[in-house]
Motif scaffolding. Structure first.
Motif, PDB file in Angstrom:
ATOM      1  N   LEU A   2       3.852  10.345   4.598  1.00  0.00           N
ATOM      2  CA  LEU A   2       2.412   9.875   5.079  1.00  0.00           C
ATOM      3  C   LEU A   2       1.281  10.426   4.239  1.00  0.00           C
ATOM      4  O   LEU A   2       0.500   9.905   3.947  1.00  0.00           O
ATOM      5  CB  LEU A   2       2.188   9.747   6.546  1.00  0.00           C
ATOM      6  CG  LEU A   2       3.510   9.233   7.357  1.00  0.00           C
ATOM      7  CD1 LEU A   2       3.141   9.240   8.767  1.00  0.00           C
ATOM      8  CD2 LEU A   2       3.487   7.704   7.050  1.00  0.00           C
ATOM      9  N   GLN A   3       1.471  11.693   4.250  1.00  0.00           N
ATOM     10  CA  GLN A   3       0.355  12.529   3.624  1.00  0.00           C
ATOM     11  C   GLN A   3       0.309  12.185   1.964  1.00  0.00           C
ATOM     12  O   GLN A   3      -0.780  11.909   1.512  1.00  0.00           O
ATOM     13  CB  GLN A   3       0.537  13.980   3.689  1.00  0.00           C
ATOM     14  CG  GLN A   3       0.379  14.542   5.229  1.00  0.00           C
ATOM     15  CD  GLN A   3      -0.836  14.376   5.848  1.00  0.00           C
ATOM     16  OE1 GLN A   3      -1.975  14.376   4.888  1.00  0.00           O
ATOM     17  NE2 GLN A   3      -1.029  13.994   7.102  1.00  0.00           N
ATOM     18  N   ARG A   4       1.403  11.874   1.459  1.00  0.00           N
ATOM     19  CA  ARG A   4       1.417  11.838   0.130  1.00  0.00           C
ATOM     20  C   ARG A   4       0.908  10.273  -0.270  1.00  0.00           C
ATOM     21  O   ARG A   4       0.404  10.041  -1.194  1.00  0.00           O
ATOM     22  CB  ARG A   4       3.030  11.978  -0.636  1.00  0.00           C
ATOM     23  CG  ARG A   4       3.391  13.161  -0.612  1.00  0.00           C
ATOM     24  CD  ARG A   4       4.635  13.486  -1.300  1.00  0.00           C
ATOM     25  NE  ARG A   4       5.042  14.862  -1.712  1.00  0.00           N
ATOM     26  CZ  ARG A   4       5.692  15.379  -2.633  1.00  0.00           C
ATOM     27  NH1 ARG A   4       6.423  14.362  -3.462  1.00  0.00           N
ATOM     28  NH2 ARG A   4       6.211  16.619  -3.022  1.00  0.00           N
TER      29      ARG A   4
ATOM     30  N   PRO B   3      12.085   4.976   5.302  1.00  0.00           N
ATOM     31  CA  PRO B   3      11.308   6.069   4.485  1.00  0.00           C
ATOM     32  C   PRO B   3      11.944   6.677   3.214  1.00  0.00           C
ATOM     33  O   PRO B   3      11.201   7.096   2.329  1.00  0.00           O
ATOM     34  CB  PRO B   3      11.172   7.163   5.687  1.00  0.00           C
ATOM     35  CG  PRO B   3      12.401   6.808   6.614  1.00  0.00           C
ATOM     36  CD  PRO B   3      12.302   5.330   6.293  1.00  0.00           C
ATOM     37  N   MET B   4      13.208   6.883   3.016  1.00  0.00           N
ATOM     38  CA  MET B   4      13.940   7.492   2.173  1.00  0.00           C
ATOM     39  C   MET B   4      13.744   6.566   1.158  1.00  0.00           C
ATOM     40  O   MET B   4      13.953   6.943  -0.384  1.00  0.00           O
ATOM     41  CB  MET B   4      15.346   8.028   2.616  1.00  0.00           C
ATOM     42  CG  MET B   4      15.217   9.162   3.556  1.00  0.00           C
ATOM     43  SD  MET B   4      14.395  10.508   2.722  1.00  0.00           S
ATOM     44  CE  MET B   4      12.752  10.399   3.657  1.00  0.00           C
TER      45      MET B   4
ATOM     46  N   ALA C 156       0.811  -1.298  -0.083  1.00  0.00           N
ATOM     47  CA  ALA C 156      -0.029  -0.094  -0.050  1.00  0.00           C
ATOM     48  C   ALA C 156       0.912   1.284  -0.031  1.00  0.00           C
ATOM     49  O   ALA C 156       0.618   2.198  -0.712  1.00  0.00           O
ATOM     50  CB  ALA C 156      -1.124   0.032   1.012  1.00  0.00           C
ATOM     51  N   LEU C 157       1.837   1.395   0.598  1.00  0.00           N
ATOM     52  CA  LEU C 157       2.903   2.461   0.847  1.00  0.00           C
ATOM     53  C   LEU C 157       3.404   2.426  -0.530  1.00  0.00           C
ATOM     54  O   LEU C 157       3.735   3.814  -1.011  1.00  0.00           O
ATOM     55  CB  LEU C 157       3.921   2.286   1.922  1.00  0.00           C
ATOM     56  CG  LEU C 157       3.584   2.326   3.460  1.00  0.00           C
ATOM     57  CD1 LEU C 157       4.435   1.979   4.307  1.00  0.00           C
ATOM     58  CD2 LEU C 157       3.063   3.541   3.677  1.00  0.00           C
ATOM     59  N   LEU C 158       3.879   1.582  -1.062  1.00  0.00           N
ATOM     60  CA  LEU C 158       4.516   1.625  -2.552  1.00  0.00           C
ATOM     61  C   LEU C 158       3.547   2.104  -3.610  1.00  0.00           C
ATOM     62  O   LEU C 158       4.090   2.811  -4.588  1.00  0.00           O
ATOM     63  CB  LEU C 158       5.147   0.177  -2.937  1.00  0.00           C
ATOM     64  CG  LEU C 158       6.531  -0.228  -2.101  1.00  0.00           C
ATOM     65  CD1 LEU C 158       6.764  -1.372  -2.386  1.00  0.00           C
ATOM     66  CD2 LEU C 158       7.685   0.821  -2.461  1.00  0.00           C
TER      67      LEU C 158
ATOM     68  N   TRP D 290      10.271   8.941   9.913  1.00  0.00           N
ATOM     69  CA  TRP D 290       9.103   9.028   8.919  1.00  0.00           C
ATOM     70  C   TRP D 290       8.551  10.353   8.917  1.00  0.00           C
ATOM     71  O   TRP D 290       7.769  10.840   9.657  1.00  0.00           O
ATOM     72  CB  TRP D 290       8.104   7.946   9.027  1.00  0.00           C
ATOM     73  CG  TRP D 290       8.468   6.516   8.604  1.00  0.00           C
ATOM     74  CD1 TRP D 290       9.310   5.676   9.311  1.00  0.00           C
ATOM     75  CD2 TRP D 290       8.119   5.770   7.317  1.00  0.00           C
ATOM     76  NE1 TRP D 290       9.364   4.346   8.773  1.00  0.00           N
ATOM     77  CE2 TRP D 290       8.985   4.644   7.630  1.00  0.00           C
ATOM     78  CE3 TRP D 290       7.584   6.250   6.157  1.00  0.00           C
ATOM     79  CZ2 TRP D 290       8.943   3.588   6.548  1.00  0.00           C
ATOM     80  CZ3 TRP D 290       7.570   5.217   5.138  1.00  0.00           C
ATOM     81  CH2 TRP D 290       8.145   4.053   5.463  1.00  0.00           C
ATOM     82  N   PRO D 291       8.820  11.012   7.769  1.00  0.00           N
ATOM     83  CA  PRO D 291       8.246  12.443   7.763  1.00  0.00           C
ATOM     84  C   PRO D 291       6.967  12.631   7.489  1.00  0.00           C
ATOM     85  O   PRO D 291       6.235  11.459   6.780  1.00  0.00           O
ATOM     86  CB  PRO D 291       9.033  13.190   6.742  1.00  0.00           C
ATOM     87  CG  PRO D 291       9.568  11.920   5.799  1.00  0.00           C
ATOM     88  CD  PRO D 291       9.725  10.959   6.750  1.00  0.00           C
ATOM     89  N   GLN D 292       6.083  13.531   7.977  1.00  0.00           N
ATOM     90  CA  GLN D 292       4.647  13.581   7.698  1.00  0.00           C
ATOM     91  C   GLN D 292       4.258  13.647   6.261  1.00  0.00           C
ATOM     92  O   GLN D 292       3.310  13.144   5.805  1.00  0.00           O
ATOM     93  CB  GLN D 292       4.160  15.034   8.414  1.00  0.00           C
ATOM     94  CG  GLN D 292       3.759  14.565   9.997  1.00  0.00           C
ATOM     95  CD  GLN D 292       2.637  13.502  10.059  1.00  0.00           C
ATOM     96  OE1 GLN D 292       1.613  13.440   9.126  1.00  0.00           O
ATOM     97  NE2 GLN D 292       2.400  12.763  11.013  1.00  0.00           N
TER      98      GLN D 292
END
Length: 209
Positions: free
Chosen positions: A171-173, A54-55, A38-40, A166-168
């Motif tokens: 997560l928002q993107r 995260p990077m 889902a993240l990818l 993990w920057p916000q």
């Protein structure tokens, strides 16, 4: 009954952390795999392992470039080399078959080959604890790279690469929101990485035989 010479249980085989602690490998479960997918999203050529960091995820989804990602890794490597007490320890997952890159070198681009080798050889844990002289040299590199950025840029690069936070904005993107106030942090990260990429040391030409 035969007793092992010297007493005690035999030492378990397997890779170990610099402290000597055995690396415990944990197979990812189905829920974790589903979350990573889902993240990818629909990122082309992405591996499930890219969603662990995260990077790496940002690079896989095109939110930072491969060159910017490598610049951040070099910065983090210099920090870890100059701060060996911050070596990461803990659980390491084995990569599931879908996460492994099974291609031969001939099937990879020059950029992918270079990135793979640079990642391996910039890993401080694979080389053992640094000497005092190596720590001093790494500290000088880390300080020089830090001074090249603004304080705000350095803070973002440090959080994202050295601390793997993990920057916000990621997560928002991932949720489809690209116009939040967190985008300012993404711009700071990219500008800092661009500065570091421009400062990449040039390899000296080989001396003629």
């Amino acid at each position: 009954m035969m007793r092992r010479k010297g007493g005690g249980r035999p030492r378990k085989a397997g890779p170990r952390h610099p402290s000597g602690q055995l690396v415990q490998k944990v197979e990812p479960n189905a829920k974790v795999i589903e979350l990573r997918r889902a993240l990818l999203g629909e990122a082309p050529r992405a591996r499930l392992a890219d969603a662990e960091d995260p990077m790496s995820l940002a690079r896989a989804r095109g939110w930072i470039s491969a060159e910017q990602h490598q610049a951040g890794l070099r910065y983090a490597a210099a920090w870890r080399r100059s701060h060996p007490q911050h070596r990461p320890a803990g659980l390491a997952e084995t990569a599931e078959p879908a996460a492994r890159d099974l291609r031969r070198l001939s099937e990879m681009s020059d950029e992918e080959v270079a990135a793979a080798f640079e990642t391996v050889f910039s890993d401080a844990a694979s080389r053992g604890p640094p000497s005092e002289a190596e720590q001093v040299e790494a500290r000088a590199r880390y300080n020089a790279m830090s001074r090249a950025m603004t304080a705000a840029e350095q803070a973002e690069v440090f959080l994202c690469f050295c601390l793997a936070s993990w920057p916000q904005w990621i997560l928002q993107r991932c949720a489809g929101r690209f116009d939040t106030a967190w985008e300012r942090k993404h711009r700071l990260l990219v500008s800092g990485l661009e500065t570091l990429a421009a400062k990449r040391p040039q390899r000296s030409a080989a001396a003629p035989c």
